[in-house]
Scaffold this motif. Structure first.
Motif, mmCIF file in Angstrom:
data_model
loop_
_atom_site.group_PDB
_atom_site.id
_atom_site.type_symbol
_atom_site.label_atom_id
_atom_site.label_comp_id
_atom_site.label_asym_id
_atom_site.label_seq_id
_atom_site.Cartn_x
_atom_site.Cartn_y
_atom_site.Cartn_z
ATOM 1 N N THR A 109 12.286 -28.563 3.071
ATOM 2 C CA THR A 109 12.552 -28.793 1.646
ATOM 3 C C THR A 109 13.567 -27.798 1.098
ATOM 4 O O THR A 109 14.502 -28.175 0.383
ATOM 5 C CB THR A 109 11.243 -28.700 0.844
ATOM 6 O OG1 THR A 109 10.307 -29.656 1.348
ATOM 7 C CG2 THR A 109 11.490 -28.976 -0.627
ATOM 8 N N LEU A 113 16.923 -30.132 0.339
ATOM 9 C CA LEU A 113 17.239 -30.482 -1.050
ATOM 10 C C LEU A 113 18.581 -29.910 -1.513
ATOM 11 O O LEU A 113 19.420 -30.657 -2.032
ATOM 12 C CB LEU A 113 16.109 -30.028 -1.972
ATOM 13 C CG LEU A 113 14.829 -30.868 -1.953
ATOM 14 C CD1 LEU A 113 13.812 -30.323 -2.949
ATOM 15 C CD2 LEU A 113 15.131 -32.328 -2.271
ATOM 16 N N GLY A 116 21.381 -31.771 0.225
ATOM 17 C CA GLY A 116 21.566 -33.112 -0.310
ATOM 18 C C GLY A 116 22.221 -33.118 -1.676
ATOM 19 O O GLY A 116 23.051 -33.982 -1.976
ATOM 20 N N ILE A 117 21.864 -32.155 -2.508
ATOM 21 C CA ILE A 117 22.495 -32.056 -3.830
ATOM 22 C C ILE A 117 23.976 -31.734 -3.683
ATOM 23 O O ILE A 117 24.826 -32.284 -4.400
ATOM 24 C CB ILE A 117 21.777 -30.985 -4.675
ATOM 25 C CG1 ILE A 117 20.346 -31.447 -4.988
ATOM 26 C CG2 ILE A 117 22.536 -30.715 -5.965
ATOM 27 C CD1 ILE A 117 19.497 -30.383 -5.635
ATOM 28 N N ILE A 200 15.779 -35.103 4.890
ATOM 29 C CA ILE A 200 15.698 -34.912 3.439
ATOM 30 C C ILE A 200 17.095 -34.855 2.837
ATOM 31 O O ILE A 200 17.341 -35.388 1.743
ATOM 32 C CB ILE A 200 14.895 -33.636 3.127
ATOM 33 C CG1 ILE A 200 13.430 -33.821 3.544
ATOM 34 C CG2 ILE A 200 14.971 -33.300 1.643
ATOM 35 C CD1 ILE A 200 12.578 -32.591 3.353
ATOM 36 N N GLU A 201 18.026 -34.212 3.540
ATOM 37 C CA GLU A 201 19.401 -34.122 3.025
ATOM 38 C C GLU A 201 20.014 -35.497 2.848
ATOM 39 O O GLU A 201 20.668 -35.776 1.825
ATOM 40 C CB GLU A 201 20.252 -33.290 3.989
ATOM 41 C CG GLU A 201 21.678 -33.045 3.519
ATOM 42 C CD GLU A 201 22.638 -34.159 3.890
ATOM 43 O OE1 GLU A 201 23.601 -34.410 3.129
ATOM 44 O OE2 GLU A 201 22.399 -34.808 4.931
ATOM 45 N N GLN A 204 18.214 -37.223 -0.174
ATOM 46 C CA GLN A 204 18.554 -36.553 -1.428
ATOM 47 C C GLN A 204 20.006 -36.794 -1.806
ATOM 48 O O GLN A 204 20.337 -36.972 -2.988
ATOM 49 C CB GLN A 204 18.297 -35.055 -1.300
ATOM 50 C CG GLN A 204 18.637 -34.233 -2.539
ATOM 51 C CD GLN A 204 17.806 -34.642 -3.733
ATOM 52 O OE1 GLN A 204 16.588 -34.602 -3.678
ATOM 53 N NE2 GLN A 204 18.450 -35.031 -4.815
ATOM 54 N N LEU A 236 18.909 -34.264 -10.951
ATOM 55 C CA LEU A 236 17.918 -33.858 -9.954
ATOM 56 C C LEU A 236 16.557 -34.475 -10.252
ATOM 57 O O LEU A 236 15.866 -34.959 -9.346
ATOM 58 C CB LEU A 236 17.816 -32.335 -9.917
ATOM 59 C CG LEU A 236 16.759 -31.761 -8.971
ATOM 60 C CD1 LEU A 236 17.014 -32.207 -7.537
ATOM 61 C CD2 LEU A 236 16.725 -30.238 -9.060
ATOM 62 N N SER A 239 16.472 -38.055 -9.306
ATOM 63 C CA SER A 239 16.598 -38.300 -7.865
ATOM 64 C C SER A 239 15.348 -37.926 -7.085
ATOM 65 O O SER A 239 15.263 -38.228 -5.888
ATOM 66 C CB SER A 239 17.786 -37.508 -7.306
ATOM 67 O OG SER A 239 17.533 -36.107 -7.359
ATOM 68 N N LEU A 240 14.384 -37.264 -7.713
ATOM 69 C CA LEU A 240 13.217 -36.806 -6.971
ATOM 70 C C LEU A 240 12.281 -37.943 -6.577
ATOM 71 O O LEU A 240 11.526 -37.811 -5.610
ATOM 72 C CB LEU A 240 12.445 -35.770 -7.804
ATOM 73 C CG LEU A 240 13.093 -34.391 -7.916
ATOM 74 C CD1 LEU A 240 12.219 -33.471 -8.757
ATOM 75 C CD2 LEU A 240 13.329 -33.785 -6.544
ATOM 76 N N VAL A 243 12.992 -39.251 -3.075
ATOM 77 C CA VAL A 243 12.688 -38.203 -2.093
ATOM 78 C C VAL A 243 11.183 -38.088 -1.896
ATOM 79 O O VAL A 243 10.684 -37.992 -0.767
ATOM 80 C CB VAL A 243 13.294 -36.861 -2.542
ATOM 81 C CG1 VAL A 243 12.928 -35.762 -1.559
ATOM 82 C CG2 VAL A 243 14.805 -36.977 -2.661
#
Length: 319
Positions: A109, A113, A116-117, A200-201, A204, A236, A239-240, A243
């Motif tokens: 995480t 995260l 990905g952002i 995750i990347e 995200q 963010l 977008s959660l 995820v």
């Protein structure tokens, strides 16, 4: 709590219970169907006597119903190989597997995260290209190969222990115990967490890109809201949801990947115990380990589903 959310939580709890029942039942049936083994050189007469004492020579339907009745009371029988209650063995090893899984999820995480952002909020640049290349490379390497690569690196450099968790002496104290555990935990955590960070990347990145395309983001930019605030505060949050929705799958990947990681890196957890049970055709121990893994998976999926519903109430009506 809203009635819709209560119904949603009840449905997800029921699904989690069915998952545990199906996985543990399948493990018992498959273990029972496997041909018997020597149990690491045990005398066949002794092995036959133990199987009769534990009821492993009874018909499968009778054995299954008896196991269900005991499992409802959290009694998973006795290990054929270790000659100890399965529940006690699981309690001893579950803590190490939970520690490894939570550490890997935390690393995944904290790395996935921000990566990905970065890749989702910027179109190009050296940092974006390097992050995407690293993500693709990590996605291509399963936990088993990652474990072998890190094991080779540790053996060649000596920077970290090559695997296992030694018995910590009682006089080491709390600080010494924590430091020793953390030192031996680094290698399996990276082996399990780095591929998950890449997953995750990817999610995200797509989610943050979709969130930034929403009309409300353009309106915020028109009002003069700084770009970094739009990304890290407003986009963010939007977008959660996607995820969180795949965290159940990530937890499942952590459990399946921890099996290989624990065996390769000699981490004393449920994966290594399951491997020993399968080697010895230890039916009740293999079933107990599968049930414990299913419980962890069900809890993880249930928590992520509820968190996603709290974040996006539309899920209460969609599921």
């Amino acid at each position: 709590m809203a009635p819709g959310l209560i119904r949603y939580v009840a449905r997800r709890a029921g699904s989690a219970a069915v998952l545990v029942l199906v996985v543990s039942s399948a493990a018992l049936i498959l273990s029972r169907a496997a041909p018997p083994a020597d149990a690491f050189g045990t005398d066949p007469a002794v092995l036959a006597a133990d199987r009769h004492r534990l009821g492993l020579d009874r018909p499968l339907p009778e054995q299954y119903l008896a196991w269900l009745w005991r499992a409802a009371r959290l009694d998973f029988g006795e290990s054929l190989h270790f000659h100890r209650p399965v529940s006690a063995l699981i309690r001893e090893r579950a803590g190490n597997t939970a520690l490894l899984g939570l550490s890997a999820l935390l690393v995944a995480t904290l790395l996935g995260l921000p990566m990905g952002i970065l890749t989702g909020s910027r179109r190009n640049g050296p940092a974006v290209a390097a992050t995407r290349t690293l993500s693709v490379a990590l996605l291509s390497v399963p936990p088993l190969i990652m474990s072998l690569l890190l094991l080779l690196l540790a053996a060649r450099t000596g920077w970290l222990p090559a695997g296992g968790l030694p018995d910590i002496p009682p006089d080491a104290g709390w600080t010494g115990s924590v430091l020793t555990t953390m030192r031996y935990l680094v290698l399996p955590t990276l082996a399990l967490g780095l591929p998950m960070a890449a997953s995750i990347e990817r999610i995200q990145s797509d989610a943050i890109r979709t969130a930034l395309a929403e009309p409300c983001m353009a309106a915020a930019a028109a009002r003069g809201v700084p770009a970094h605030r739009i990304v890290w505060r407003h986009a963010l949050r939007l977008s959660l949801g996607p995820v969180l929705a795949i965290y159940g799958i990530i937890i499942g990947a952590a459990l399946s990947g921890s099996f290989a990681v624990e065996v390769v890196l000699s981490w004393s957890g449920l994966g290594q115990l399951m491997y020993q049970a399968l080697q010895a055709r230890d039916t009740y121990l293999a079933t107990g380990c599968a049930a414990a893994g299913a419980v962890c998976l069900a809890i993880g999926i249930f928590v992520t589903d509820v968190a996603a519903a709290l974040l996006d109430p539309r899920l209460e009506r969609a599921v």
